[in-house]
Structure formats: structure tokens, C-alpha cells
Design an enzyme around this catalytic site. Structure first.
Site, PDB file in Angstrom:
ATOM      1  N   CYS A  60      13.980  36.298  18.582  1.00 58.35           N
ATOM      2  CA  CYS A  60      12.779  35.475  18.549  1.00 58.35           C
ATOM      3  C   CYS A  60      12.988  34.230  17.689  1.00 58.35           C
ATOM      4  CB  CYS A  60      11.560  36.212  18.018  1.00 58.35           C
ATOM      5  SG  CYS A  60      11.042  37.586  19.021  1.00 58.35           S
ATOM      6  N   ARG A 117      19.733  32.747  18.997  1.00 58.16           N
ATOM      7  CA  ARG A 117      19.201  33.934  18.315  1.00 58.16           C
ATOM      8  C   ARG A 117      18.987  35.089  19.289  1.00 58.16           C
ATOM      9  NH1 ARG A 117      16.691  32.595  13.313  1.00 58.16           N
ATOM     10  NH2 ARG A 117      15.177  34.268  13.537  1.00 58.16           N
ATOM     11  N   TRP A 129      12.181  37.754  22.184  1.00 55.99           N
ATOM     12  CA  TRP A 129      13.117  38.851  22.461  1.00 55.99           C
ATOM     13  C   TRP A 129      12.238  40.097  22.527  1.00 55.99           C
ATOM     14  CZ3 TRP A 129      15.097  43.358  20.123  1.00 55.99           C
ATOM     15  CH2 TRP A 129      16.340  43.780  20.587  1.00 55.99           C
ATOM     16  N   ASN A 168       7.061  36.310  15.156  1.00 53.37           N
ATOM     17  CA  ASN A 168       8.306  37.084  15.104  1.00 53.37           C
ATOM     18  C   ASN A 168       8.036  38.292  14.226  1.00 53.37           C
ATOM     19  OD1 ASN A 168       9.411  34.943  16.381  1.00 53.37           O
ATOM     20  ND2 ASN A 168      10.753  34.309  14.717  1.00 53.37           N
ATOM     21  N   GLY A 169       8.566  39.443  14.624  1.00 52.89           N
ATOM     22  CA  GLY A 169       8.358  40.647  13.823  1.00 52.89           C
ATOM     23  C   GLY A 169       7.625  41.693  14.634  1.00 52.89           C
ATOM     24  N   GLU A 206      36.713  45.697  14.087  1.00 53.23           N
ATOM     25  CA  GLU A 206      36.033  44.432  14.349  1.00 53.23           C
ATOM     26  C   GLU A 206      36.393  43.872  15.724  1.00 53.23           C
ATOM     27  OE1 GLU A 206      33.693  42.736  13.648  1.00 53.23           O
ATOM     28  OE2 GLU A 206      34.140  40.725  14.351  1.00 53.23           O
ATOM     29  N   LYS A 252      34.103  42.995  19.045  1.00 52.83           N
ATOM     30  CA  LYS A 252      34.085  41.656  19.651  1.00 52.83           C
ATOM     31  C   LYS A 252      34.236  41.763  21.165  1.00 52.83           C
ATOM     32  CE  LYS A 252      32.959  39.683  17.435  1.00 52.83           C
ATOM     33  NZ  LYS A 252      32.393  39.606  16.139  1.00 52.83           N
ATOM     34  N   GLU A 296      31.091  43.437  22.884  1.00 55.18           N
ATOM     35  CA  GLU A 296      29.811  42.704  22.883  1.00 55.18           C
ATOM     36  C   GLU A 296      29.804  41.503  23.828  1.00 55.18           C
ATOM     37  OE1 GLU A 296      28.277  40.952  19.204  1.00 55.18           O
ATOM     38  OE2 GLU A 296      30.301  40.592  18.501  1.00 55.18           O
ATOM     39  N   HIS A 351      44.449  63.395  18.120  1.00 55.79           N
ATOM     40  CA  HIS A 351      43.437  64.422  17.829  1.00 55.79           C
ATOM     41  C   HIS A 351      42.319  64.400  18.866  1.00 55.79           C
ATOM     42  CE1 HIS A 351      45.441  65.490  14.144  1.00 55.79           C
ATOM     43  NE2 HIS A 351      45.491  64.214  13.813  1.00 55.79           N
ATOM     44  N   LYS A 369      21.224  37.179  17.727  1.00 52.18           N
ATOM     45  CA  LYS A 369      22.072  36.752  16.612  1.00 52.18           C
ATOM     46  C   LYS A 369      21.540  37.270  15.281  1.00 52.18           C
ATOM     47  CE  LYS A 369      25.398  34.318  14.713  1.00 52.18           C
ATOM     48  NZ  LYS A 369      26.765  34.887  14.830  1.00 52.18           N
TER      49      LYS A 369
END
Ligand code: AGP
Length: 619
Positions: free
Chosen positions: A2, A27, A82, A108-109, A492, A496, A499, A515, A614
Site C-alpha cells: 500500500c 511497494r 495491496w 494503510n494498515g 539468500e 532471490k 521470489e 540426510h 517491498k
């Protein structure tokens, strides 16, 4: 997650709002809208989809976006949504207009008690047009506004907030007060931009740096009343709150692609520069200086353990930080993902230092974890990229990464800069504690100073990675394997790839494969193995052989000094030599490039991957 923009001033308001919303696209969002007062009338245009569709809808509705026309608009607000409450749709998009058309709200929220408030308002005769929690705020503010006999929208907002439980950055535009905006903030960011005969609000500074660099970061539980040439900030009781104006150092170019196809590519290419800007100014005459943080032996002797909290990529940087601090400083370190930390029962007290790592400085899970650590008595040191962000303001000490705005949802340069800060911290602490001899301390500093040139060298050979990706982008599954520091790096790089390319991917410690996970290796499975630690070469070669024997295609990322070692891989990418402790800072870049090219060849929206945001400001 948002985005909010607002503007009052002489420019074409719709132009400012839509440009601001475009800047906030990174975002993450699924719908967008604007509301404004034109010739004294409250107007609203909103749409499911991207800002370019909204722009078209605005033009089709006959509103002018052309700067040359007189601005007939006295104030405007805009939003990228969003979805949380209610699917992405035109109706659920913001702004939300109150039932009687008095006011529009962007938010937003999350309003946690929205169901209860909704049924209260329904009993009062209010009819709802959406499934959102935000519409409840619009109706409730209007309810109190009318109850107060339409005296003051600010008072109505403050009254409504007494009933609202949850988090919000809220912005309200009322037709009866056409020259002002009212904003309220709790747990979600709002920045106020101070211009000359114009003022702005936005979720972050990127949406306004084209126009002004003078900003005020609104604090929690504050209410802003903004006109074209004034801002007034009060608490929820209407009492004035003092504020300071900060100057933003980022420039307008930093939020443009600058000739690159994607922000992610631009940001990877910035890594040499921003790593240098993060590290080099803090190294002077053989010592490391962490500004505003006086690292004395007495302070460090009083620290019995270190706790690291962060999410996603920042968490992966933290894993490397744990390794470094334990190895160099011999201080026990516990690390946890922030979203789980809040449910744990950590052993923390005033002898704990909590390192909080966050690019945005707004991630709610990380904020909550920091709050918990603080409540337990811990001191806090934040590594943050966004100046003035909530985590930066709430931590006892802050060390800024100099990554500049990171627009691509996939974090690349911020991670490299976070590593830079973690190396500085580990080296400084170890030296102050007398656990790192002067000669080695200075040698490591030089290693850090040399990193940018080595990153540039890797970037100059990005075509090698591109070629590899062009042959393998159809892979269903990719495994990233490594041992020691290389395993943390693999965590990491696996994130990447998944996503941005949506390829299933796992990071595995080389020794852990047998294992269980090795059962998944079959003909054509892709394996990326980073091997930078001298003592681990034989063991990693065994792991590579194990997967290659089972049909995997292996890319090995190795430093120059291992070039002549025979690995059972299909291809190699050579990174420059460095001390092995520094190798993750170099090893990550080819993997970021690999993820990028895999996503590009698959035709994915690299900068705005599906379902992701984001800045994650909900739990
Ligand atoms: C990284 O590529 C991510 N998109 C994500 O994991 C991110 O690192 C995480 O959400 C934490 O964000 P922060 O650094 O802004 O707190």
C-alpha cells in the site's frame, strides 16, 4: 505494501498524485485510486490494476493531467492498495468515500475491530460499498463529523480514532474543507514533504524527492493538518507536537531506472558504489568508526550475548553476522526470524545487545521483535537503509546502510550493504575486546575497501551468467548448496531465485543433502554450489559429485585460486580472490545475476514479483 500520496499546491495535482503513485509501485499493490476536490466538488477515480490503467481512467473521465492547464484542484490524495480485507476490485480500491459523499479516505494498515464498527454503523443507517476495513474509517469519521454538527474534520478524525483498534496511516479529504488534508499515523509510515507554497504527504520520500528534500517524519499517534503553506501536528487530544524538518540526501535520479531494463539490474550495478559508501567513510587511519555509537571495552564487556532479529533477506544477512561475531568476538549470538521471535521466550536482559536489520526500517514483524527485545531490557542497534524510518528512530543506536532507495522488491544492494555494516561491527567489536590483533584488523579493513573493485569485475562478466541462465531457465527446481558461510549465502540466493522467477528452490547445507534432500535430485535438477572456504573444498567436491552422479546440472561459483581444482560441475563462474571471511560479499552477486536472468528469460515481472510487497507493514 500500500502507498499513500497527497498534495496541495499550484502544480497539476493529478500529475503529482499519479507520478507519486508510480514511484510507490515498487511497494507492491493490486489496485489504485485518486480523490480530489475540483471546483469545490469531491471527485473519485479508482481501479483494480496498475497505475497506468488508473492514469487512463483519469484521462477518460476528462480530468486534465497536463501541467500547462490551470490547476482547478485544491487538494488531492492517492493510493495503491495491496489487498487484505476483500479481493482486489474496483469497489475495494481506495480512496473510500463516505456514504453521504462528504469525505474520502485512504488508509494503510489494518483496522482490527472493523467488523464491530461496521455493525455499529449499519445500525446507524450506513450502507457499505466495499468489503474493506478502510471504508469503516470513512463512514465512522463522517458519523462523528455530522454528530459534531459539521464543525471540524480534524476533531472528527480524532474522535473516530478513539474507536479504531489497529494500525494506520490514514489520510482524509473533506469537501467542506477543500484546502486541507488531515492525516493520522500509528504503526504505518507517513512522511510530510515541505515545499515552497506547496506541501506533500507520502508513504515514503521516494514519491516526493522530485519536488522537495525537506521532510518531516510523522510520529505514531500524531495528527497532521496540512494546507498549501502550513503544517500543524498535534497529538490525539489536539495538543501541539513539536517536530523537526530533516533533509533527504537521495536525489531524484535514484528512483529512475537510468537506462537499465529493470531496477533490479540497476541496483546490482550500484553495489560497488553503495558498498563503498557504506564502508569506506567509516574506516579512518587504521580504525573503524560507527558514528553515534561509542563502542568502548566497558560497554562490550557488559554485553553477554547478542540477539539478531530481521526478516527475509535482512535475516540472511544476519546469519552471516552471527557467524562473524561469534568467530571474531567470541560473543554468543542467537538469531531468529522476527515473525517467530515474538512468540518465543528468549533469554534476553540488559546485558543483551539486539541487532535489528531492515532495509525499509518499517517491517512490522521486525518492529515488533525489536519492541519485545526492548521490553525485556535489551539494548538495540539497528542497521537500516531508510533514514528517519520507524526502526531507525526507535532503536537506541542506528548504523545506516548507504544503499540509496531500493525500488526492486528483490533486495540486492541493501543486502550487500547490510553485510558491510555487519563486517564493520564484528571487526570493531573484536578489536575493542582485544580479540583481533592490530595487524589483522587493518588487513581486514583493507579487504573491505578492496571489495567494490571486485564487485565491478564480477559485473563486467555478467554475460557468463546470462548464458548459463539462457540454457536452464526452464528448470523446475534449483538447489543452492554450500557449507559454512557459503550455506548462509545460499539461503539468500535461493530466496532471490524463488521470489522473482517462481522456480521452486531450496538452500541446503552441503552435508545435510544426504540426510534426505538428495532424494529430490534427478536428471536435469539445477544445482548452484558456492565454494569459497579453503578448508571445505574436498567436502564440497564430494557433494557436487553426489548430485552430479544423480543427474544434476551443476554451476560452481568459486574464487580464482580454486580455478585449477577439478570439480565435477558442468560450469564454473570465477569470482575474484579475497580473504575467505569476505567471500560472501562477492559470492552473492553472481547468484543475484543468475536469479535475475532466470526471471527475465521466464518472462517474469522482475521488479514487481507476484504477491510480494517491498515494505511489509502487516503481520
Ligand atoms: C527480499 O528480496 C525481500 N523481498 C524480503 O525478504 C525483505 O528482505 C524482507 O521483507 C525484509 O524487509 P526489510 O529489510 O525492509 O525489513
Amino acid at each position: 505494501m500500500c502507498g499513500i500520496v497527497g498534495y496541495i499546491g499550484p502544480r497539476n495535482t493529478l500529475g503529482v498524485l499519479l507520478n507519486g503513485l508510480s514511484t510507490l509501485e515498487y511497494r507492491g499493490y493490486d489496485s489504485a485510486g485518486v480523490s480530489f476536490i475540483q471546483d469545490g466538488k469531491l471527485e473519485l477515480v479508482k481501479k483494480k490494476g496498475y497505475v497506468k490503467e488508473l492514469r487512463q481512467a483519469v484521462a477518460e473521465a476528462g480530468y486534465t493531467l497536463d501541467d500547462k492547464h490551470t490547476n482547478r484542484i485544491s487538494a488531492g490524495i492517492g493510493h495503491t492498495r495491496w489487498a487484505t480485507h476483500g479481493a482486489p476490485s474496483d469497489e475495494n480500491s481506495h480512496p473510500h468515500m463516505s456514504m453521504n459523499g462528504k469525505l474520502c479516505v485512504v488508509h494503510n494498515g489494518i483496522i482490527e475491530n472493523y467488523a464491530e464498527l461496521r455493525s455499529f454503523l449499519k445500525k446507524k443507517g450506513y450502507v457499505f460499498a466495499s468489503e474493506t476495513d478502510t471504508e469503516v474509517a470513512a463512514q465512522l469519521i463522517e458519523y462523528y463529523y455530522r454528530l459534531n454538527d459539521c464543525s471540524d474534520i480534524n476533531a472528527a478524525v480524532r474522535r473516530a480514532l478513539k474507536d479504531i483498534v489497529g494500525s494506520y496511516a490514514l489520510c482524509v479529504l473533506c469537501v467542506d474543507e477543500p484546502d486541507r488534508l488531515i492525516c493520522a499515523k500509528k504503526d504505518n509510515p507517513i512522511v510530510v514533504g515541505i515545499g515552497n507554497d506547496e506541501n506533500f504527504i507520502a508513504s515514503d520520500v521516494t514519491a516526493m524527492i522530485e519536488y522537495t528534500k525537506n521532510v518531516v517524519f510523522l510520529e505514531d499517534n500524531c495528527i497532521l493538518t496540512m494546507t498549501r503553506n502550513s503544517i500543524e501536528i498535534t497529538d490525539v487530544y489536539g495538543e501541539p507536537v513539536e517536530y523537526s524538518i530533516d533533509e533527504v540526501k537521495w536525489d531524484a535520479d535514484s528512483v529512475q531506472k537510468g537506462g537499465y531494463a529493470h531496477f533490479m539490474m540497476k541496483e546490482m550495478h550500484e553495489e560497488p558504489k553503495v558498498f563503498d559508501a557504506t564502508v569506506t567513510p567509516r574506516i579512518k587511519e587504521g580504525d573503524i568508526y560507527l558514528e553515534h555509537f561509542d563502542v568502548t571495552e566497558e560497554y562490550l564487556k557488559d554485553i553477554h550475548n547478542i540477539n539478531i532479529v530481521a526478516c527475509g533477506t535482512a535475516y540472511h544477512a544476519g546469519c552471516i553476522g552471527k557467524y562473524l561475531i561469534e568467530k571474531l568476538c567470541r560473543i554468543p549470538v542467537v538469531i531468529g526470524v522476527a515473525s517467530e521471535f515474538i512468540y518465543s521466550d528468549p533469554i534476553i536482559d540488559e546485558h543483551t545487545l539486539t541487532l535489528v536489520i531492515s532495509q525499509s526500517g518499517e517491517t512490522l514483524d521486525t518492529r515488533n521483535a525489536m519492541k519485545k527485545a526492548k521490553d525485556l531490557g535489551s539494548r538495540t542497534l539497528a542497521i537500516v537503509n531508510v533514514i528517519g524510518s520507524t526502526i531507525a528512530r526507535e532503536a537506541d543506536n542506528v548504523l545506516y546502510t548507504a544503499a540509496g532507495p531500493e525500488i526492486s522488491v528483490a533486495s540486492t544492494k541493501a543486502y550487500t550493504c547490510q553485510l558491510g555494516c555487519l563486517y564493520l561491527i564484528a571487526l570493531k567489536f573484536a578489536h575493542v575486546l582485544g580479540r583481533l590483533p592490530d595487524e589483522q584488523y587493518v588487513r581486514y579493513q583493507q579487504e573491505l575497501i578492496d571489495i567494490p573493485d571486485k564487485l565491478s569485475e564480477i559485473l563486467s562478466r555478467q554475460k557468463e551468467i546470462q548464458r548459463f541462465a539462457s540454457k536452464h531457465f526452464n528448470a523446475d527446481s534449483t538447489f543452492f548448496i554450500g557449507r559454512g558461510l557459503d550455506y548462509f549465502l545460499s539461503m539468500e540466493t535461493s530466496l532471490k531465485l524463488k521470489e522473482i522467477s517462481y522456480i521452486h528452490s531450496e538452500a541446503y547445507a552441503g552435508g545435510e543433502l544426504k540426510h534426505g534432500t538428495i532424494a529430490l535430485i534427478e536428471d536435469g535438477t539445477l544445482v548452484v554450489s558456492t565454494i569459497t572456504q579453503d578448508g571445505l573444498v574436498p567436502k564440497m567436491e564430494s557433494n557436487i559429485k553426489e548430485v552430479a552422479t544423480r543427474g544434476a546440472t551443476v554451476l560452481a561459483i568459486i574464487p580464482k585460486r580454486f580455478e585449477n581444482i577439478k570439480f565435477s560441475c558442468n560450469e564454473k563462474f570465477i569470482i575474484p580472490d579475497s580473504d575467505e571471511l569476505m567471500a560472501p560479499i562477492l559470492g552473492v552477486l553472481p547468484c543475484q545475476l543468475f536469479a535475475y536472468y532466470m526471471a527475465v528469460y521466464k518472462g517474469c515481472d522482475v521488479d514487481k514479483p507476484r504477491n510480494l510487497a517491498k515494505s511489509v507493514t502487516v503481520e
